[in-house]
Design an enzyme around this catalytic site. Structure first.
Site, PDB file in Angstrom:
ATOM      1  N   HIS A   1      11.197  -8.678  14.273  1.00  9.64           N
ATOM      2  CA  HIS A   1      10.169  -9.149  15.209  1.00  9.64           C
ATOM      3  C   HIS A   1      10.095 -10.679  15.268  1.00  9.64           C
ATOM      4  O   HIS A   1       9.434 -11.218  16.168  1.00  9.64           O
ATOM      5  CB  HIS A   1       8.789  -8.615  14.804  1.00  9.64           C
ATOM      6  CG  HIS A   1       8.514  -7.203  15.268  1.00  9.64           C
ATOM      7  ND1 HIS A   1       9.140  -6.108  14.736  1.00  9.64           N
ATOM      8  CD2 HIS A   1       7.675  -6.730  16.219  1.00  9.64           C
ATOM      9  CE1 HIS A   1       8.697  -5.020  15.325  1.00  9.64           C
ATOM     10  NE2 HIS A   1       7.812  -5.365  16.234  1.00  9.64           N
TER      11      HIS A   1
ATOM     12  N   GLY B   1       8.822 -14.346  14.872  1.00  8.98           N
ATOM     13  CA  GLY B   1       7.458 -14.892  14.800  1.00  8.98           C
ATOM     14  C   GLY B   1       6.395 -13.861  15.190  1.00  8.98           C
ATOM     15  O   GLY B   1       5.299 -13.835  14.625  1.00  8.98           O
TER      16      GLY B   1
ATOM     17  N   GLU C   1      -0.708   4.983  -8.200  1.00  9.69           N
ATOM     18  CA  GLU C   1      -0.185   6.273  -8.683  1.00  9.69           C
ATOM     19  C   GLU C   1       1.039   6.060  -9.573  1.00  9.69           C
ATOM     20  O   GLU C   1       1.979   6.856  -9.585  1.00  9.69           O
ATOM     21  CB  GLU C   1       0.052   7.233  -7.512  1.00  9.69           C
ATOM     22  CG  GLU C   1      -1.239   7.373  -6.705  1.00  9.69           C
ATOM     23  CD  GLU C   1      -1.444   8.656  -5.964  1.00  9.69           C
ATOM     24  OE1 GLU C   1      -0.617   9.560  -6.098  1.00  9.69           O
ATOM     25  OE2 GLU C   1      -2.464   8.758  -5.252  1.00  9.69           O
TER      26      GLU C   1
ATOM     27  N   THR D   1       3.063   2.338 -11.151  1.00 14.60           N
ATOM     28  CA  THR D   1       3.914   1.273 -10.599  1.00 14.60           C
ATOM     29  C   THR D   1       5.377   1.725 -10.596  1.00 14.60           C
ATOM     30  O   THR D   1       5.749   2.711 -11.250  1.00 14.60           O
ATOM     31  CB  THR D   1       3.825   0.012 -11.485  1.00 14.60           C
ATOM     32  OG1 THR D   1       4.268   0.375 -12.801  1.00 14.60           O
ATOM     33  CG2 THR D   1       2.415  -0.556 -11.548  1.00 14.60           C
ATOM     34  N   SER D   2       6.217   0.946  -9.909  1.00 17.26           N
ATOM     35  CA  SER D   2       7.659   1.261  -9.934  1.00 17.26           C
ATOM     36  C   SER D   2       8.180   1.242 -11.379  1.00 17.26           C
ATOM     37  O   SER D   2       9.046   2.043 -11.752  1.00 17.26           O
ATOM     38  CB  SER D   2       8.433   0.255  -9.083  1.00 17.26           C
ATOM     39  OG  SER D   2       8.172   0.494  -7.711  1.00 17.26           O
TER      40      SER D   2
END
Ligand code: CAA
Length: 382
Positions: free
Chosen positions: A339, A341, A364, A366-367
């Protein structure tokens, strides 16, 4: 497992139409007001969204795991905050009762959760106990036929809306780890329970979190989930197994939306005399995103089918949550990049989604917690 493909297709079609016609057009309003409009909530109740996973005998749709993840992907093509509003009823705020509750607890709460008459919430995290959930400090001291709860919970999703909380609290006051924890159903109007003001977050406007404070909150002994002390941490982990897979589905739905936003923009936006979709560097970002969305979708569905077949999927749920949460972050980043700007402007859906999806790598588990769960299973199985 899809129980009846024909009626499930009808349900998915209805949800996809609802997303397109009723939810997406209201996204900007939700962001602006930080509230889900009352008529949208009524429509969500009417569609049975609050009871998707609650067994049919308690008034829900009793979806299988595969059906559940497919509906989450469909609904999360719209802003994820819509799902968040009913997601504690279909997920973490009801599943403790569904999985481990006594027949009386199920009868008392599940029908009203399924109808969306009441909102459930899951209170595990504390100021000093996030990833190390087993170290929680909220206490529940036995007093005759009651327990008295003291402590505080943090970042609790839907706490401001909640009528009942699944609260993990320490019943073995001498313990320091997961073993001394029990799960309670605590009703909102119990004296001594207060909910703090809305947290001010990076994204997810329209979905509320808050502190929940327990100051000598007296609950009957019958509110211990399953009626047995010391099982609460395991109940919480079982709830999270299911919830993590579902969050992976949520990430997949959001990523599908982001990819479509990027694709539409790339087709319309012209630079150097042609649509930017004709440039290979843009195509590479689109193609990488598609491959990753497809990978996440395949992982989620495979794990869901295994769960429906009765296989333990603790590790697979963590694999799916880890991959899908990281994946949607990359897809959101590319969508903003495509997209240019315009993607940095608040009027753009990708700007909002970019901030919204950042949460998925955090809550739920963290990674890093997913990595830890996966590695523990690998090492144990070897
Ligand atoms: N299913 C059933 N039992 C389980 C289990 C599972 N998935 N995982 C663990 N257990 C059992 C273990 O077998 C063990 O039982 P025994 O003592 O009988 O052997 C017991 O639970 C304790 O397990 P661990 O020793 O593995 O516990 P631990 O203290 O090492 O913690 C952890 C494990 C994976 C790190 C866990 O603490 C964890 O998942 N942490 C992250 C917490 C988290 O996800 N928080 C999110 C909050 S909810 C949220 O974000 C919701 C929201 O608002 C939307």
């Amino acid at each position: 497992m899809i129980r009846d493909p024909e009626s499930f297709t009808l349900l998915l079609d209805t949800l996809q139409r609802f997303v397109r016609e009723k939810l997406i057009p209201r996204e900007a309003e939700v962001t602006e007001t930080d509230e889900i409009p009352a008529d949208v909530l009524t429509a969500m109740r009417g569609l049975g969204l609050f009871g998707l996973t609650i067994p049919e005998e308690y008034g829900g749709l009793g979806l299988t795991t595969e059906e559940e993840v497919l509906t989450s992907m469909a609904v999360c093509y719209a802003s994820p905050v819509f799902r968040s509003r009913f997601g504690t009823n279909t997920g973490i705020g009801s599943q403790g009762i569904v999985i481990d509750g006594t027949p009386e607890q199920k009868k008392k709460y599940l029908p009203r959760l399924a109808a969306g008459e009441i909102t459930g919430s899951f209170a595990l995290t504390e100021p000093e106990a996030g990833s190390d959930a087993g170290s929680l400090r909220t206490t529940a001291k036995r007093d005759g036929d009651h327990y008295i709860l003291n402590g505080s919970k943090r970042y609790i999703t839907n706490a401001p809306e909640a009528d009942i909380f699944t609260v993990m609290a320490r019943t073995d006051l001498n313990s320091k780890d997961a073993k001394g924890v029990s799960a309670f159903i605590v009703e909102r109007n119990t004296p001594g329970l207060t909910v703090g003001p809305y947290d001010r977050k990076m994204g997810q406007r329209g979905s509320h979190t808050a502190d929940v404070i327990f100051d000598d909150v007296r609950v009957p002994a019958s509110s211990v989930i399953g009626g047995k002390e010391g099982q609460g941490f395991k109940t919480a982990m079982k709830v999270l197994d299911k919830a993590r897979l579902n969050i992976a589905a949520v990430c997949t739905g959001a990523a599908e939306r982001l990819l479509d936003e990027a694709l539409n923009y790339a087709r319309e936006r012209r630079q150097f005399g042609k649509p930017i979709a004709e440039f290979q560097l843009i195509q590479a970002m689109l193609a990488d995103s598609k491959a990753e969305v497809y990978a996440a979708r395949s992982m989620v569905l495979e794990a869901a089918r295994r769960k429906d077949a009765g296989v333990n999927i603790t590790m697979e749920a963590s694999c799916a949550k880890l991959f899908a949460a990281e994946m949607v972050g990359r897809v959101a980043d590319r969508a903003v990049q495509i997209h240019g700007g315009a993607g940095y402007m608040q009027a753009s859906a990708v700007e909002r989604l970019y901030r919204d999806v950042r949460l998925f790598r955090l809550y739920e588990g963290t990674s890093q917690i997913q990595q830890l769960v996966i590695a523990r299973h690998l090492l144990k199985d070897g």
